[in-house]
Design a protein around this motif. Structure first.
Motif, mmCIF file in Angstrom:
data_model
loop_
_atom_site.group_PDB
_atom_site.id
_atom_site.type_symbol
_atom_site.label_atom_id
_atom_site.label_comp_id
_atom_site.label_asym_id
_atom_site.label_seq_id
_atom_site.Cartn_x
_atom_site.Cartn_y
_atom_site.Cartn_z
ATOM 1 N N CYS A 1 0.848 -1.185 0.000
ATOM 2 C CA CYS A 1 0.000 0.000 0.000
ATOM 3 C C CYS A 1 0.889 1.241 0.000
ATOM 4 O O CYS A 1 1.809 1.343 0.822
ATOM 5 C CB CYS A 1 -0.894 -0.006 1.233
ATOM 6 S SG CYS A 1 -1.851 1.507 1.442
ATOM 7 N N ASN B 1 0.266 4.094 1.050
ATOM 8 C CA ASN B 1 0.041 4.928 2.239
ATOM 9 C C ASN B 1 0.617 4.312 3.504
ATOM 10 O O ASN B 1 1.399 4.930 4.195
ATOM 11 C CB ASN B 1 -1.451 5.195 2.423
ATOM 12 C CG ASN B 1 -2.038 5.938 1.259
ATOM 13 O OD1 ASN B 1 -1.420 6.847 0.734
ATOM 14 N ND2 ASN B 1 -3.209 5.555 0.827
ATOM 15 N N ARG C 1 -6.091 0.355 -9.681
ATOM 16 C CA ARG C 1 -6.932 1.532 -9.880
ATOM 17 C C ARG C 1 -6.599 2.165 -11.225
ATOM 18 O O ARG C 1 -5.458 2.166 -11.660
ATOM 19 C CB ARG C 1 -6.720 2.536 -8.755
ATOM 20 C CG ARG C 1 -7.170 1.976 -7.432
ATOM 21 C CD ARG C 1 -7.262 2.982 -6.343
ATOM 22 N NE ARG C 1 -6.133 3.888 -6.254
ATOM 23 C CZ ARG C 1 -6.198 5.055 -5.627
ATOM 24 N NH1 ARG C 1 -7.295 5.450 -5.056
ATOM 25 N NH2 ARG C 1 -5.143 5.832 -5.575
ATOM 26 N N GLN D 1 -10.502 8.609 -2.804
ATOM 27 C CA GLN D 1 -9.354 9.061 -2.029
ATOM 28 C C GLN D 1 -8.080 8.840 -2.829
ATOM 29 O O GLN D 1 -7.960 7.870 -3.570
ATOM 30 C CB GLN D 1 -9.268 8.297 -0.718
ATOM 31 C CG GLN D 1 -10.430 8.576 0.197
ATOM 32 C CD GLN D 1 -10.290 7.852 1.507
ATOM 33 O OE1 GLN D 1 -9.229 7.335 1.832
ATOM 34 N NE2 GLN D 1 -11.359 7.814 2.265
ATOM 35 N N ASN D 2 -7.139 9.755 -2.651
ATOM 36 C CA ASN D 2 -5.818 9.662 -3.277
ATOM 37 C C ASN D 2 -5.868 9.697 -4.804
ATOM 38 O O ASN D 2 -5.199 8.919 -5.476
ATOM 39 C CB ASN D 2 -5.071 8.427 -2.783
ATOM 40 C CG ASN D 2 -4.832 8.483 -1.299
ATOM 41 O OD1 ASN D 2 -4.485 9.531 -0.764
ATOM 42 N ND2 ASN D 2 -5.028 7.377 -0.623
ATOM 43 N N TYR D 3 -6.697 10.576 -5.333
ATOM 44 C CA TYR D 3 -6.745 10.864 -6.767
ATOM 45 C C TYR D 3 -6.376 12.323 -6.977
ATOM 46 O O TYR D 3 -6.616 13.164 -6.119
ATOM 47 C CB TYR D 3 -8.151 10.628 -7.335
ATOM 48 C CG TYR D 3 -8.453 9.191 -7.686
ATOM 49 C CD1 TYR D 3 -8.359 8.750 -8.997
ATOM 50 C CD2 TYR D 3 -8.844 8.283 -6.722
ATOM 51 C CE1 TYR D 3 -8.647 7.440 -9.340
ATOM 52 C CE2 TYR D 3 -9.135 6.970 -7.049
ATOM 53 C CZ TYR D 3 -9.033 6.556 -8.357
ATOM 54 O OH TYR D 3 -9.306 5.266 -8.688
ATOM 55 N N VAL D 4 -5.808 12.623 -8.126
ATOM 56 C CA VAL D 4 -5.456 14.000 -8.488
ATOM 57 C C VAL D 4 -6.205 14.353 -9.767
ATOM 58 O O VAL D 4 -6.255 13.564 -10.708
ATOM 59 C CB VAL D 4 -3.930 14.118 -8.722
ATOM 60 C CG1 VAL D 4 -3.563 15.490 -9.237
ATOM 61 C CG2 VAL D 4 -3.169 13.781 -7.454
ATOM 62 N N PRO E 1 -5.042 8.197 -10.163
ATOM 63 C CA PRO E 1 -4.565 7.692 -8.873
ATOM 64 C C PRO E 1 -3.150 8.193 -8.601
ATOM 65 O O PRO E 1 -2.311 8.210 -9.507
ATOM 66 C CB PRO E 1 -4.569 6.171 -9.049
ATOM 67 C CG PRO E 1 -5.478 5.903 -10.206
ATOM 68 C CD PRO E 1 -5.386 7.113 -11.085
ATOM 69 N N VAL E 2 -2.894 8.614 -7.370
ATOM 70 C CA VAL E 2 -1.592 9.198 -7.046
ATOM 71 C C VAL E 2 -0.448 8.228 -7.305
ATOM 72 O O VAL E 2 0.642 8.653 -7.663
ATOM 73 C CB VAL E 2 -1.537 9.716 -5.583
ATOM 74 C CG1 VAL E 2 -2.457 10.902 -5.406
ATOM 75 C CG2 VAL E 2 -1.848 8.619 -4.601
ATOM 76 N N GLU E 3 -0.693 6.930 -7.174
ATOM 77 C CA GLU E 3 0.406 5.969 -7.400
ATOM 78 C C GLU E 3 0.845 5.937 -8.858
ATOM 79 O O GLU E 3 1.966 5.552 -9.167
ATOM 80 C CB GLU E 3 0.043 4.556 -6.911
ATOM 81 C CG GLU E 3 -1.118 3.910 -7.616
ATOM 82 C CD GLU E 3 -2.472 4.165 -6.969
ATOM 83 O OE1 GLU E 3 -3.401 3.409 -7.274
ATOM 84 O OE2 GLU E 3 -2.599 5.113 -6.170
ATOM 85 N N GLU F 1 3.509 8.974 -9.328
ATOM 86 C CA GLU F 1 4.812 8.911 -8.677
ATOM 87 C C GLU F 1 5.899 8.773 -9.733
ATOM 88 O O GLU F 1 5.800 8.004 -10.661
ATOM 89 C CB GLU F 1 4.865 7.762 -7.684
ATOM 90 C CG GLU F 1 3.991 8.007 -6.491
ATOM 91 C CD GLU F 1 4.018 6.860 -5.510
ATOM 92 O OE1 GLU F 1 4.800 5.907 -5.693
ATOM 93 O OE2 GLU F 1 3.232 6.917 -4.563
#
Length: 78
Positions: A26, A28, A41, A60-63, A71-73, A76
């Protein structure tokens, strides 16, 4: 996450050779106990989605980027 099997199992000092280990964790909490749905995702195109506004606000954790929710991942390393 990239590590070595020996480090992961706490025996790094006992061996001169180290074997690479790649784990999906994960982003996070770094837990290995994650569901495949979280790993896979996808980008949501806001111009072509059946999601309601309430469902979008629950994400959650989207831009938001170019009329898409990413998804933020996936961001990265950019």
């Amino acid at each position: 996450m990239h590590t070595a099997y020996e480090e992961f199992y706490g025996v790094y000092e006992l061996f001169s050779n180290h074997n690479q280990l790649e784990l999906q964790v994960c982003p996070n909490c770094k837990s290995e106990d994650i569901e495949e749905d979280f790993i896979m995702r996808k980008i949501i195109d806001l111009r072509d989605t059946n999601m309601t506004i309430d469902e979008i606000f629950e994400l959650q954790n989207y831009v938001w980027k170019d009329d898409q929710l990413v998804p933020v991942e996936l961001l990265e390393g950019e």
